[in-house]
Scaffold this motif. Structure first.
Motif, mmCIF file in Angstrom:
data_model
loop_
_atom_site.group_PDB
_atom_site.id
_atom_site.type_symbol
_atom_site.label_atom_id
_atom_site.label_comp_id
_atom_site.label_asym_id
_atom_site.label_seq_id
_atom_site.Cartn_x
_atom_site.Cartn_y
_atom_site.Cartn_z
ATOM 1 N N ALA A 157 3.208 -40.338 20.359
ATOM 2 C CA ALA A 157 4.375 -39.487 20.573
ATOM 3 C C ALA A 157 5.650 -40.267 20.857
ATOM 4 N N LYS A 158 5.544 -41.374 21.598
ATOM 5 C CA LYS A 158 6.754 -42.130 21.954
ATOM 6 C C LYS A 158 7.492 -42.604 20.721
ATOM 7 N N LYS A 159 6.736 -43.082 19.742
ATOM 8 C CA LYS A 159 7.374 -43.566 18.512
ATOM 9 C C LYS A 159 8.134 -42.441 17.825
ATOM 10 N N LEU A 160 7.544 -41.242 17.805
ATOM 11 C CA LEU A 160 8.209 -40.089 17.207
ATOM 12 C C LEU A 160 9.495 -39.772 17.957
ATOM 13 N N ALA A 161 9.429 -39.798 19.286
ATOM 14 C CA ALA A 161 10.598 -39.466 20.103
ATOM 15 C C ALA A 161 11.715 -40.482 19.953
ATOM 16 N N LEU A 162 11.359 -41.750 19.725
ATOM 17 C CA LEU A 162 12.366 -42.806 19.663
ATOM 18 C C LEU A 162 12.997 -42.955 18.275
ATOM 19 N N TYR A 163 12.227 -42.644 17.223
ATOM 20 C CA TYR A 163 12.701 -42.946 15.881
ATOM 21 C C TYR A 163 13.178 -41.736 15.084
ATOM 22 N N LEU A 164 12.780 -40.537 15.486
ATOM 23 C CA LEU A 164 13.317 -39.352 14.822
ATOM 24 C C LEU A 164 14.563 -38.882 15.564
ATOM 25 N N GLY A 194 8.621 -33.667 26.127
ATOM 26 C CA GLY A 194 8.555 -33.406 27.566
ATOM 27 C C GLY A 194 7.986 -32.048 27.887
ATOM 28 N N ALA A 195 7.805 -31.194 26.890
ATOM 29 C CA ALA A 195 7.209 -29.880 27.100
ATOM 30 C C ALA A 195 5.699 -30.025 27.206
ATOM 31 N N GLY A 196 5.066 -29.275 28.086
ATOM 32 C CA GLY A 196 3.629 -29.374 28.270
ATOM 33 C C GLY A 196 2.857 -28.972 27.026
ATOM 34 N N GLY A 197 1.677 -29.580 26.853
ATOM 35 C CA GLY A 197 0.854 -29.252 25.708
ATOM 36 C C GLY A 197 0.379 -27.818 25.701
ATOM 37 N N GLY A 198 0.462 -27.149 26.843
ATOM 38 C CA GLY A 198 0.056 -25.757 26.914
ATOM 39 C C GLY A 198 0.853 -24.859 25.981
ATOM 40 N N VAL A 199 2.058 -25.295 25.615
ATOM 41 C CA VAL A 199 2.872 -24.521 24.672
ATOM 42 C C VAL A 199 2.148 -24.397 23.335
ATOM 43 N N ILE A 200 1.346 -25.401 22.992
ATOM 44 C CA ILE A 200 0.537 -25.353 21.778
ATOM 45 C C ILE A 200 -0.824 -24.714 22.060
ATOM 46 N N PHE A 201 -1.431 -25.090 23.190
ATOM 47 C CA PHE A 201 -2.815 -24.685 23.452
ATOM 48 C C PHE A 201 -2.969 -23.195 23.757
ATOM 49 N N ILE A 202 -2.102 -22.643 24.587
ATOM 50 C CA ILE A 202 -2.292 -21.262 25.043
ATOM 51 C C ILE A 202 -2.303 -20.260 23.894
ATOM 52 N N PRO A 203 -1.358 -20.324 22.921
ATOM 53 C CA PRO A 203 -1.444 -19.371 21.800
ATOM 54 C C PRO A 203 -2.756 -19.490 21.023
ATOM 55 N N VAL A 204 -3.261 -20.731 20.853
ATOM 56 C CA VAL A 204 -4.525 -20.925 20.144
ATOM 57 C C VAL A 204 -5.674 -20.307 20.925
ATOM 58 N N GLN A 242 -12.887 -30.071 14.804
ATOM 59 C CA GLN A 242 -11.533 -29.703 14.368
ATOM 60 C C GLN A 242 -10.559 -29.564 15.529
ATOM 61 N N TYR A 243 -11.081 -29.399 16.743
ATOM 62 C CA TYR A 243 -10.188 -29.265 17.894
ATOM 63 C C TYR A 243 -9.534 -30.599 18.275
ATOM 64 N N SER A 244 -10.026 -31.686 17.675
ATOM 65 C CA SER A 244 -9.337 -32.967 17.869
ATOM 66 C C SER A 244 -7.913 -32.881 17.338
ATOM 67 N N LEU A 245 -7.752 -32.192 16.199
ATOM 68 C CA LEU A 245 -6.423 -32.023 15.620
ATOM 69 C C LEU A 245 -5.527 -31.211 16.545
ATOM 70 N N LEU A 246 -6.110 -30.205 17.195
ATOM 71 C CA LEU A 246 -5.346 -29.426 18.173
ATOM 72 C C LEU A 246 -4.853 -30.323 19.304
ATOM 73 N N GLY A 247 -5.729 -31.199 19.800
ATOM 74 C CA GLY A 247 -5.330 -32.112 20.865
ATOM 75 C C GLY A 247 -4.248 -33.072 20.434
ATOM 76 N N ILE A 248 -4.365 -33.609 19.222
ATOM 77 C CA ILE A 248 -3.349 -34.529 18.702
ATOM 78 C C ILE A 248 -1.999 -33.825 18.595
ATOM 79 N N THR A 249 -2.015 -32.624 18.002
ATOM 80 C CA THR A 249 -0.769 -31.871 17.809
ATOM 81 C C THR A 249 -0.114 -31.525 19.145
ATOM 82 N N GLY A 250 -0.916 -31.000 20.065
ATOM 83 C CA GLY A 250 -0.366 -30.614 21.364
ATOM 84 C C GLY A 250 0.205 -31.792 22.120
ATOM 85 N N ALA A 251 -0.497 -32.937 22.087
ATOM 86 C CA ALA A 251 -0.037 -34.112 22.834
ATOM 87 C C ALA A 251 1.207 -34.730 22.207
ATOM 88 N N ILE A 252 1.273 -34.758 20.871
ATOM 89 C CA ILE A 252 2.478 -35.274 20.226
ATOM 90 C C ILE A 252 3.681 -34.436 20.616
#
Length: 298
Positions: free
Chosen positions: A267-274, A61-71, A45-55
């Motif tokens: 992530a790039k696609k999200l950043a470019l199209y949203l 441009g914010a580091g994935g630690g913003v997602i990882f550290i609270p978890v 299940q931590y694969s989902l954490l990695g996907i979310t943090g990296a996206i």
């Protein structure tokens, strides 16, 4: 998953070979665990954490630690485990994001007058970020407070700064290049961001992106700069966080790391199209809420 495979096929052959090599190494790593199926059932299940943090990291441009550290804080990791595990996962996700943004620059933006400043920004920011991080590690500079308290305050300030910088984004805005004095100021902020990153596993990418956006630099160029600088910065600590005496929780890294690669590619696609403004406001709200929550549960 199908979309991810399609994205990988669009990358240059050398990137595809690198990704295949990483997948092979991951398979060898997994096979060394005696109870492979038990490991999969407990940590997949931590694969989902990695996907979310990296996206999040590679789209803003914010580091994935913003997602990882609270978890990790919720999992009762020690400060050392949280930082080391976050750094190790970011070596996967930020690298995938950096390669994706570099490919975008090479194929689409190299002739752009605005994007032509990317090499200058990287040559300025990368060594200063690394110097800041290693200043903290070499001289063992203590953080101003505990990880939970420092991270909470940084998250709230970061979220508010993202909201403020997003308010400066105007439809059909005319973006610009940085002047000489602005580059000097960016260098100072980058060095300080490296120091903060050593304490919290986040900092330098966020500071770079916010400053560039406030100076009316193309937002996608700002994000690309923050992602690539962060990737090269975290890799300078790889021999520590992947070493024999690392504090990283490798059962989590084993699955969150590959997830972060997938997130970094998408992530790039999200950043470019949203819409950039809407995307940043959403994540800023999440960051502020997570920072407030960590303050309340201390």
């Amino acid at each position: 998953m199908i979309k991810t495979i399609a994205k990988i096929k669009q990358l240059p052959a050398k990137y595809q070979v690198l990704i295949l090599l990483l997948i092979t190494m991951w398979g060898i790593w997994l096979s060394r665990y005696p109870d492979t199926f038990g490991l999969l059932s407990n940590y997949l299940q931590y694969s989902l954490l990695g996907i979310t943090g990296a996206i999040f990291a590679n789209a803003t441009g914010a580091g994935g630690g913003v997602i990882f550290i609270p978890v990790f804080n919720n999992l009762s990791f020690s400060t050392e485990q949280s930082i080391a595990t976050s750094f190790a996962i970011q070596c996967f996700g930020m690298t995938a994001g950096a390669l994706t943004w570099r490919h975008h620059y090479k194929t689409l933006q190299q002739t752009s007058n605005l994007w032509s400043q990317l090499p200058t920004l990287l040559l300025l920011c990368t060594p200063l970020s690394i110097m800041g991080l290693w200043t903290t590690l070499t001289f063992e500079l203590p953080p101003p407070s505990t990880l939970e308290h420092s991270f909470s305050l940084f998250s709230i300030i970061l979220g508010l700064a993202i909201i403020y910088s997003s308010s400066k984004l105007k439809p059909n805005a005319c973006y610009r290049r940085l002047g000489s004095l602005e580059l000097v100021i960016l260098g100072v902020f980058t060095y300080l961001g490296g120091i903060i990153t050593a304490w919290l596993s986040v900092g330098v990418g966020e500071i770079i992106v916010i400053y560039l956006m406030l100076r009316r630099v193309d937002p996608t160029l700002a994000v690309a700069t923050g992602v690539i600088v962060t990737a090269m910065t975290v890799w300078t600590t790889s021999f520590i966080h992947f070493g024999e005496h690392s504090d990283a929780y490798f059962n989590v890294v084993l699955f969150a790391g590959p997830g972060a690669v997938i997130g970094g590619i998408l992530a790039k696609k999200l950043a470019l199209y949203l819409p950039v403004k809407r995307l940043k406001l959403f994540f800023a709200s999440w960051i502020i809420l997570s920072g407030v929550a960590m303050l309340l549960i201390q």
